[in-house]
Design a protein around this motif. Structure first.
Motif, PDB file in Angstrom:
ATOM      1  N   PRO A 178       0.824  -1.214   0.000  1.00  0.00           N
ATOM      2  CA  PRO A 178       0.000   0.000   0.000  1.00  0.00           C
ATOM      3  C   PRO A 178       0.857   1.263   0.000  1.00  0.00           C
ATOM      4  O   PRO A 178       0.423   2.320  -0.441  1.00  0.00           O
ATOM      5  N   ASP A 179       2.061   1.154   0.517  1.00  0.00           N
ATOM      6  CA  ASP A 179       3.113   2.164   0.424  1.00  0.00           C
ATOM      7  C   ASP A 179       4.232   1.477  -0.352  1.00  0.00           C
ATOM      8  O   ASP A 179       4.760   0.448   0.072  1.00  0.00           O
ATOM      9  N   ILE A 180       4.584   2.022  -1.522  1.00  0.00           N
ATOM     10  CA  ILE A 180       5.523   1.367  -2.439  1.00  0.00           C
ATOM     11  C   ILE A 180       6.828   0.978  -1.760  1.00  0.00           C
ATOM     12  O   ILE A 180       7.483   0.003  -2.133  1.00  0.00           O
ATOM     13  N   THR A 181       7.222   1.728  -0.740  1.00  0.00           N
ATOM     14  CA  THR A 181       8.523   1.477  -0.103  1.00  0.00           C
ATOM     15  C   THR A 181       8.488   0.317   0.882  1.00  0.00           C
ATOM     16  O   THR A 181       9.535  -0.087   1.392  1.00  0.00           O
ATOM     17  N   LYS A 182       7.297  -0.202   1.149  1.00  0.00           N
ATOM     18  CA  LYS A 182       7.165  -1.298   2.124  1.00  0.00           C
ATOM     19  C   LYS A 182       6.580  -2.514   1.421  1.00  0.00           C
ATOM     20  O   LYS A 182       5.375  -2.564   1.151  1.00  0.00           O
ATOM     21  N   ILE A 183       7.429  -3.489   1.118  1.00  0.00           N
ATOM     22  CA  ILE A 183       7.044  -4.639   0.303  1.00  0.00           C
ATOM     23  C   ILE A 183       6.723  -5.831   1.194  1.00  0.00           C
ATOM     24  O   ILE A 183       7.625  -6.476   1.747  1.00  0.00           O
ATOM     25  N   ASN A 184       5.433  -6.107   1.336  1.00  0.00           N
ATOM     26  CA  ASN A 184       5.002  -7.314   2.039  1.00  0.00           C
ATOM     27  C   ASN A 184       5.030  -8.457   1.030  1.00  0.00           C
ATOM     28  O   ASN A 184       4.412  -8.384  -0.033  1.00  0.00           O
ATOM     29  N   LEU A 185       5.744  -9.506   1.378  1.00  0.00           N
ATOM     30  CA  LEU A 185       6.052 -10.572   0.426  1.00  0.00           C
ATOM     31  C   LEU A 185       5.615 -11.923   0.981  1.00  0.00           C
ATOM     32  O   LEU A 185       5.787 -12.205   2.165  1.00  0.00           O
ATOM     33  N   LYS A 186       5.033 -12.766   0.114  1.00  0.00           N
ATOM     34  CA  LYS A 186       4.723 -14.126   0.532  1.00  0.00           C
ATOM     35  C   LYS A 186       4.819 -15.069  -0.667  1.00  0.00           C
ATOM     36  O   LYS A 186       4.793 -14.635  -1.832  1.00  0.00           O
ATOM     37  N   ARG A 187       4.939 -16.352  -0.366  1.00  0.00           N
ATOM     38  CA  ARG A 187       5.091 -17.362  -1.404  1.00  0.00           C
ATOM     39  C   ARG A 187       4.275 -18.593  -1.014  1.00  0.00           C
ATOM     40  O   ARG A 187       4.333 -19.050   0.129  1.00  0.00           O
ATOM     41  N   ASN A 188       3.488 -19.095  -1.944  1.00  0.00           N
ATOM     42  CA  ASN A 188       2.670 -20.279  -1.679  1.00  0.00           C
ATOM     43  C   ASN A 188       3.534 -21.443  -1.214  1.00  0.00           C
ATOM     44  O   ASN A 188       4.596 -21.714  -1.769  1.00  0.00           O
ATOM     45  N   GLY A 238       5.734 -17.216   6.453  1.00  0.00           N
ATOM     46  CA  GLY A 238       6.556 -16.012   6.413  1.00  0.00           C
ATOM     47  C   GLY A 238       7.919 -16.249   7.026  1.00  0.00           C
ATOM     48  O   GLY A 238       8.939 -15.740   6.533  1.00  0.00           O
ATOM     49  N   PHE A 239       7.958 -17.056   8.085  1.00  0.00           N
ATOM     50  CA  PHE A 239       9.230 -17.339   8.764  1.00  0.00           C
ATOM     51  C   PHE A 239      10.151 -18.189   7.896  1.00  0.00           C
ATOM     52  O   PHE A 239      11.365 -17.969   7.864  1.00  0.00           O
ATOM     53  N   GLU A 240       9.578 -19.137   7.169  1.00  0.00           N
ATOM     54  CA  GLU A 240      10.381 -19.965   6.261  1.00  0.00           C
ATOM     55  C   GLU A 240      10.939 -19.125   5.123  1.00  0.00           C
ATOM     56  O   GLU A 240      12.103 -19.269   4.742  1.00  0.00           O
ATOM     57  N   LEU A 241      10.106 -18.237   4.589  1.00  0.00           N
ATOM     58  CA  LEU A 241      10.556 -17.347   3.522  1.00  0.00           C
ATOM     59  C   LEU A 241      11.674 -16.437   4.016  1.00  0.00           C
ATOM     60  O   LEU A 241      12.673 -16.215   3.328  1.00  0.00           O
ATOM     61  N   SER A 242      11.527 -15.921   5.231  1.00  0.00           N
ATOM     62  CA  SER A 242      12.540 -15.060   5.831  1.00  0.00           C
ATOM     63  C   SER A 242      13.891 -15.770   5.929  1.00  0.00           C
ATOM     64  O   SER A 242      14.938 -15.193   5.618  1.00  0.00           O
ATOM     65  N   GLU A 243      13.861 -17.021   6.345  1.00  0.00           N
ATOM     66  CA  GLU A 243      15.106 -17.796   6.475  1.00  0.00           C
ATOM     67  C   GLU A 243      15.771 -18.023   5.123  1.00  0.00           C
ATOM     68  O   GLU A 243      16.993 -17.921   4.989  1.00  0.00           O
ATOM     69  N   ILE A 244      14.963 -18.308   4.112  1.00  0.00           N
ATOM     70  CA  ILE A 244      15.510 -18.526   2.771  1.00  0.00           C
ATOM     71  C   ILE A 244      16.130 -17.235   2.226  1.00  0.00           C
ATOM     72  O   ILE A 244      17.218 -17.255   1.632  1.00  0.00           O
ATOM     73  N   LEU A 245      15.442 -16.127   2.417  1.00  0.00           N
ATOM     74  CA  LEU A 245      15.971 -14.846   1.958  1.00  0.00           C
ATOM     75  C   LEU A 245      17.318 -14.551   2.615  1.00  0.00           C
ATOM     76  O   LEU A 245      18.255 -14.069   1.972  1.00  0.00           O
ATOM     77  N   TYR A 246      17.415 -14.864   3.894  1.00  0.00           N
ATOM     78  CA  TYR A 246      18.641 -14.570   4.647  1.00  0.00           C
ATOM     79  C   TYR A 246      19.781 -15.511   4.260  1.00  0.00           C
ATOM     80  O   TYR A 246      20.915 -15.071   4.012  1.00  0.00           O
ATOM     81  N   ASP A 247      19.488 -16.804   4.193  1.00  0.00           N
ATOM     82  CA  ASP A 247      20.537 -17.803   3.946  1.00  0.00           C
ATOM     83  C   ASP A 247      20.941 -17.896   2.475  1.00  0.00           C
ATOM     84  O   ASP A 247      22.125 -17.981   2.145  1.00  0.00           O
ATOM     85  N   LYS A 248      19.955 -17.864   1.580  1.00  0.00           N
ATOM     86  CA  LYS A 248      20.228 -18.094   0.170  1.00  0.00           C
ATOM     87  C   LYS A 248      20.511 -16.814  -0.612  1.00  0.00           C
ATOM     88  O   LYS A 248      21.363 -16.780  -1.499  1.00  0.00           O
ATOM     89  N   PHE A 249      19.788 -15.749  -0.276  1.00  0.00           N
ATOM     90  CA  PHE A 249      19.900 -14.512  -1.048  1.00  0.00           C
ATOM     91  C   PHE A 249      20.613 -13.391  -0.296  1.00  0.00           C
ATOM     92  O   PHE A 249      20.784 -12.301  -0.818  1.00  0.00           O
ATOM     93  N   LYS A 250      21.007 -13.663   0.965  1.00  0.00           N
ATOM     94  CA  LYS A 250      21.695 -12.659   1.793  1.00  0.00           C
ATOM     95  C   LYS A 250      20.873 -11.367   1.934  1.00  0.00           C
ATOM     96  O   LYS A 250      21.400 -10.260   1.898  1.00  0.00           O
ATOM     97  N   ILE A 251      19.583 -11.551   2.095  1.00  0.00           N
ATOM     98  CA  ILE A 251      18.660 -10.433   2.304  1.00  0.00           C
ATOM     99  C   ILE A 251      18.033 -10.573   3.685  1.00  0.00           C
ATOM    100  O   ILE A 251      17.449 -11.605   4.006  1.00  0.00           O
ATOM    101  N   GLU A 252      18.158  -9.527   4.490  1.00  0.00           N
ATOM    102  CA  GLU A 252      17.536  -9.524   5.819  1.00  0.00           C
ATOM    103  C   GLU A 252      16.298  -8.642   5.791  1.00  0.00           C
ATOM    104  O   GLU A 252      16.359  -7.484   5.379  1.00  0.00           O
ATOM    105  N   ASP A 253      15.171  -9.193   6.219  1.00  0.00           N
ATOM    106  CA  ASP A 253      13.915  -8.461   6.191  1.00  0.00           C
ATOM    107  C   ASP A 253      13.763  -7.580   7.427  1.00  0.00           C
ATOM    108  O   ASP A 253      14.499  -7.702   8.401  1.00  0.00           O
ATOM    109  N   GLU A 254      12.763  -6.711   7.388  1.00  0.00           N
ATOM    110  CA  GLU A 254      12.477  -5.808   8.499  1.00  0.00           C
ATOM    111  C   GLU A 254      11.611  -6.468   9.565  1.00  0.00           C
ATOM    112  O   GLU A 254      11.834  -6.299  10.753  1.00  0.00           O
ATOM    113  N   LYS A 255      10.623  -7.260   9.112  1.00  0.00           N
ATOM    114  CA  LYS A 255       9.663  -7.846  10.044  1.00  0.00           C
ATOM    115  C   LYS A 255       8.982  -9.032   9.379  1.00  0.00           C
ATOM    116  O   LYS A 255       8.744  -9.016   8.167  1.00  0.00           O
ATOM    117  N   THR A 256       8.664 -10.052  10.185  1.00  0.00           N
ATOM    118  CA  THR A 256       8.063 -11.271   9.631  1.00  0.00           C
ATOM    119  C   THR A 256       6.934 -11.763  10.521  1.00  0.00           C
ATOM    120  O   THR A 256       6.986 -11.613  11.745  1.00  0.00           O
TER     121      THR A 256
END
Length: 346
Positions: free
Chosen positions: A285-295, A299-317
């Protein structure tokens, strides 16, 4: 003279005053420039006059009655707002899951807390907006002097501040808006509307999305309260002028044609990246804040994958989705990383 230029001024006297490092004794050598500019309120510098001018300039930029620079984050702004407009035993309405500073403000002011709940956007697991109809019900039955609303939420959900303000006026209550995560809103029409010209009090954290240093922030008011006097009750008498000067520079940058151009270019790029994302679901709803999910993933599993595989740390999960926060300092390197992420399947 601006605060930035004042700090560059060469000292012509030997100051037997604070700070004790005297701008020459660098315990941490990497911060030597910070030490040099860390001045005190001496006759040699007289920084208060420059600060007053900087805050008046900020008030014109934001269209408020008064804008105050904060160096203890939006926390000090929320506490100051409650102390300014409430007396002991007044009622204050706040969200039950609000930032700790909201609860601390109520405690320090000695007022009576009333709590409201927010609906959850079920398919994202995040709190929804606070609507005016619900607010009217609370203000009708309880003797409430002030209302604290978080807009935007961490996830970028904004409430209709104009409508909430109308309800508050109807019941004689002050509206305090925690816009900590919306400091960029006044500087682009591509972002949600800001509360700064509407609410009685609005706080913004420059360090969250607007490029400021931790913990720089702003307190805006459209009331006649002496908020500087109130702020002095909880603020230090030894302010950091390098931080205060950085706030002045931050506002001048955001308000400049260069700053607005950079911001709008970033927003366009973020919108395009999100538009072309096919492997994830996005809610922004605010372009700068990307809420992300994957079928198939929490959210916690996605967060771990982003951190371990893509070296991306999220703001909140949460259980359903994870939040990627961007701001004025989101550079091309980060944008390219985002593009690659959105094109890959996990």
């Amino acid at each position: 003279m601006s605060l930035i230029n004042l700090l560059k001024k060469k000292c012509t006297r030997q100051l037997f005053t604070t700070p004790s490092h005297s701008g020459r004794f660098f315990i941490v050598s990497k911060f030597r420039q910070f030490y040099k500019y860390d001045i005190s309120e001496t006759d040699e510098y007289n920084p208060q006059e420059a600060l007053d001018k900087a805050e008046k300039f900020a008030s014109k930029v934001y269209g408020t009655k008064q804008t105050i620079f904060l160096t203890n984050g939006s926390t000090s702004g929320i506490i100051t707002a409650v102390l300014a407009c409430c007396k002991k035993d007044d009622g204050v309405l706040l969200w039950e899951n609000a930032h700790p500073c909201h609860h601390n403000a109520v405690y320090l002011a000695g007022v009576k807390p009333y709590y409201y709940t927010l609906k959850t956007i079920e398919n994202w697991g995040i709190p929804d907006k606070f609507d005016s109809e619900t607010l009217d019900k609370y203000l009708t039955k309880d003797n409430i002097k002030a209302v604290i609303v978080t807009s935007p939420t961490y996830e970028g959900v904004t409430s209709d501040i104009k409508e909430l303000k109308k309800v508050c006026q109807k019941h004689g209550a002050y509206l305090i808006v925690d816009e900590a995560h919306g400091a960029l809103y006044p500087f682009s029409e591509k972002l949600p509307d800001s509360a700064v010209k509407i609410a009685d009090f609005t706080v913004q954290s420059l360090h969250k999305t607007a490029g400021g240093l931790n913990p720089t922030a702003l307190l805006h008011t459209n009331t006649d309260f002496d908020i500087k006097e109130t702020l002095s009750k909880i603020n230090t008498t030894s302010p950091s002028y390098p931080l205060l000067a950085s706030i002045e520079a931050n506002i001048r940058f955001l308000n400049s044609s260069r700053g607005r151009k950079i911001l709008n270019k970033l927003l366009d790029e973020l919108k395009e990246i999100q538009k072309n994302c096919t492997n994830y679901e996005i809610y922004a709803p605010d372009i700068t804040k990307i809420n992300l999910k994957r079928n198939g993933l929490t959210g916690f599993e996605l967060s771990e994958i982003l951190y371990d595989k893509f070296k991306i740390e999220d703001e909140k999960t949460n259980e359903i989705s994870t939040l990627l926060l961007s701001g004025i300092g989101t550079d091309n390197l980060k944008l390219e990383r985002l593009k690659k992420l959105f094109k890959k399947r996990l």
